[in-house]
Design a protein around this motif. Structure first.
Motif, PDB file in Angstrom:
ATOM      1  N   LYS A 217       0.737  -1.253   0.210  1.00  0.00           N
ATOM      2  CA  LYS A 217      -0.043  -0.063  -0.071  1.00  0.00           C
ATOM      3  C   LYS A 217       0.799   1.135   0.037  1.00  0.00           C
ATOM      4  O   LYS A 217       0.491   2.260  -0.415  1.00  0.00           O
ATOM      5  CB  LYS A 217      -0.947   0.066   1.158  1.00  0.00           C
ATOM      6  N   PHE A 218       2.116   1.232   0.455  1.00  0.00           N
ATOM      7  CA  PHE A 218       2.808   2.313   0.478  1.00  0.00           C
ATOM      8  C   PHE A 218       3.052   2.944  -0.998  1.00  0.00           C
ATOM      9  O   PHE A 218       2.928   4.335  -0.865  1.00  0.00           O
ATOM     10  CB  PHE A 218       4.439   1.965   1.128  1.00  0.00           C
ATOM     11  N   LEU A 219       3.263   2.121  -1.988  1.00  0.00           N
ATOM     12  CA  LEU A 219       3.429   2.557  -3.121  1.00  0.00           C
ATOM     13  C   LEU A 219       2.417   3.159  -3.963  1.00  0.00           C
ATOM     14  O   LEU A 219       2.428   4.089  -4.880  1.00  0.00           O
ATOM     15  CB  LEU A 219       3.781   1.267  -4.161  1.00  0.00           C
ATOM     16  N   GLU A 220       1.072   3.061  -3.396  1.00  0.00           N
ATOM     17  CA  GLU A 220      -0.316   3.659  -3.615  1.00  0.00           C
ATOM     18  C   GLU A 220      -0.219   5.032  -3.167  1.00  0.00           C
ATOM     19  O   GLU A 220      -1.199   5.990  -3.679  1.00  0.00           O
ATOM     20  CB  GLU A 220      -1.141   2.987  -3.325  1.00  0.00           C
ATOM     21  N   ASN A 221       0.548   5.345  -2.365  1.00  0.00           N
ATOM     22  CA  ASN A 221       0.335   6.672  -1.334  1.00  0.00           C
ATOM     23  C   ASN A 221       1.419   7.823  -1.904  1.00  0.00           C
ATOM     24  O   ASN A 221       1.170   9.114  -1.746  1.00  0.00           O
ATOM     25  CB  ASN A 221       0.282   6.463   0.031  1.00  0.00           C
ATOM     26  N   TYR A 222       2.376   7.255  -2.643  1.00  0.00           N
ATOM     27  CA  TYR A 222       3.418   8.322  -3.121  1.00  0.00           C
ATOM     28  C   TYR A 222       3.970   8.237  -4.814  1.00  0.00           C
ATOM     29  O   TYR A 222       3.890   7.027  -5.111  1.00  0.00           O
ATOM     30  CB  TYR A 222       4.411   8.202  -2.190  1.00  0.00           C
ATOM     31  N   HIS A 223       4.462   9.219  -5.073  1.00  0.00           N
ATOM     32  CA  HIS A 223       4.954   9.236  -6.296  1.00  0.00           C
ATOM     33  C   HIS A 223       6.276   8.519  -6.366  1.00  0.00           C
ATOM     34  O   HIS A 223       7.191   8.963  -5.607  1.00  0.00           O
ATOM     35  CB  HIS A 223       5.133  10.649  -6.993  1.00  0.00           C
ATOM     36  N   ILE A 224       6.427   7.740  -7.220  1.00  0.00           N
ATOM     37  CA  ILE A 224       7.557   6.992  -7.453  1.00  0.00           C
ATOM     38  C   ILE A 224       8.576   7.747  -8.542  1.00  0.00           C
ATOM     39  O   ILE A 224       8.237   7.906  -9.804  1.00  0.00           O
ATOM     40  CB  ILE A 224       7.692   5.446  -8.086  1.00  0.00           C
ATOM     41  N   ASP A 225       9.789   8.109  -8.208  1.00  0.00           N
ATOM     42  CA  ASP A 225      10.665   9.062  -9.097  1.00  0.00           C
ATOM     43  C   ASP A 225      11.588   8.176 -10.111  1.00  0.00           C
ATOM     44  O   ASP A 225      11.840   8.635 -11.211  1.00  0.00           O
ATOM     45  CB  ASP A 225      11.763   9.828  -8.250  1.00  0.00           C
ATOM     46  N   LEU A 226      11.891   6.683  -9.913  1.00  0.00           N
ATOM     47  CA  LEU A 226      12.503   6.163 -10.655  1.00  0.00           C
ATOM     48  C   LEU A 226      12.341   4.592 -10.484  1.00  0.00           C
ATOM     49  O   LEU A 226      12.224   4.032  -9.296  1.00  0.00           O
ATOM     50  CB  LEU A 226      14.117   6.356 -10.543  1.00  0.00           C
ATOM     51  N   TYR A 227      12.154   3.834 -11.614  1.00  0.00           N
ATOM     52  CA  TYR A 227      11.999   2.474 -11.648  1.00  0.00           C
ATOM     53  C   TYR A 227      13.219   1.863 -12.311  1.00  0.00           C
ATOM     54  O   TYR A 227      13.345   2.293 -13.241  1.00  0.00           O
ATOM     55  CB  TYR A 227      10.748   1.942 -12.595  1.00  0.00           C
TER      56      TYR A 227
END
Length: 251
Positions: A217-227
């Protein structure tokens, strides 16, 4: 002194002078290329147990791919893996490669937050969080610090405390037991902060994607800058990806 000169003569320089143009062995699996050749697409899709391959048109999701190469072995006329290790992106959809695509992928400068280039272009401190990882990506991140790759020459360093960091690097699928520690670590990093996902497990959950032991769920709450895809991620992939993120900007 003579001993050091002798070692240098026999072994050459251990460090990589230019990590942006270095070559990797031919056995390395990097950016995939999917041809327009006609194959049994149902059979091709069934090869991958992680549903990284889809049909009509054929697509390969590097965010799910474990780079096992089985698809390329069974359908060599359709899928090949190049030695291009520059496969880090800042848009999740850019990790989905379609048949006929031959161009390299890169960070989209229009999607890089302004403060990243302004504040972290010459210095970036990262706190790595192993959120249930198997230590493979963690080992490669350690290797990025060694004398061969020497990521520190670019001002990019791993730090022990999130309070000293500019962002977090997440490895592993994020297990239930690591969900709260990950959140605590993120909260301790001063604003503005960067989030980087490293490895297939971190990006999609990998082989554990459907496990009830995960809490992503953490990934649903924040913008990911780099994959940064890989299983594990190559140090050159990580270094070039981070450099692209902090150096590219609009215009």
């Amino acid at each position: 002194m003579l001993g050091h000169i002798k070692i240098l003569y026999h072994q050459g320089k251990q460090f990589i002078p230019d990590v942006t143009t270095a070559e990797v062995p031919g056995i390395f699996r990097g950016r995939p290329v999917i041809s327009l050749a006609q194959v049994n697409e149902s059979a091709l899709v069934s090869v991958c147990p992680l549903n990284a391959i889809s049909a009509n048109p054929v697509r390969l999701d590097l965010g799910r791919c474990t780079f096992c190469g089985e698809c390329a072995r069974q359908f060599p006329e359709k899928i090949t893996f190049t030695t291009d290790y520059k496969i880090a992106v800042n848009e999740r959809e850019s990790l989905i490669f379609k048949e006929g695509d031959t161009e390299p992928v890169t960070v989209n400068p229009a999607k890089v937050r302004k403060e990243i280039h302004q504040l972290f272009r010459k210095s970036l401190k990262l706190r790595e969080v192993s959120a249930g990882g198997d230590n493979s990506c963690e080992w490669e991140l350690n290797a990025a610090n060694n004398v061969q790759f020497d990521i520190g020459r670019f001002g990019i360093e791993f730090v022990a405390s999130p309070r000293h960091a500019d962002g977090i690097v997440i490895t592993g699928p994020i297990t239930e037991n690591m969900a709260d520690p990950l959140q605590i670590c993120y909260d301790a990093v001063p604003d503005p902060k960067v989030i980087i996902l490293v490895g297939t497990d971190a990006i999609s959950g990998g082989i554990f994607a459907d496990s009830p032991a995960l809490n992503r769920k953490f990934l649903e709450n924040y913008h990911i800058d780099l994959y940064i895809p890989g299983n594990p991620v190559h140090p050159l992939t990580f270094i070039n990806g981070v450099l692209d993120l902090i150096r590219k900007r609009k215009g």
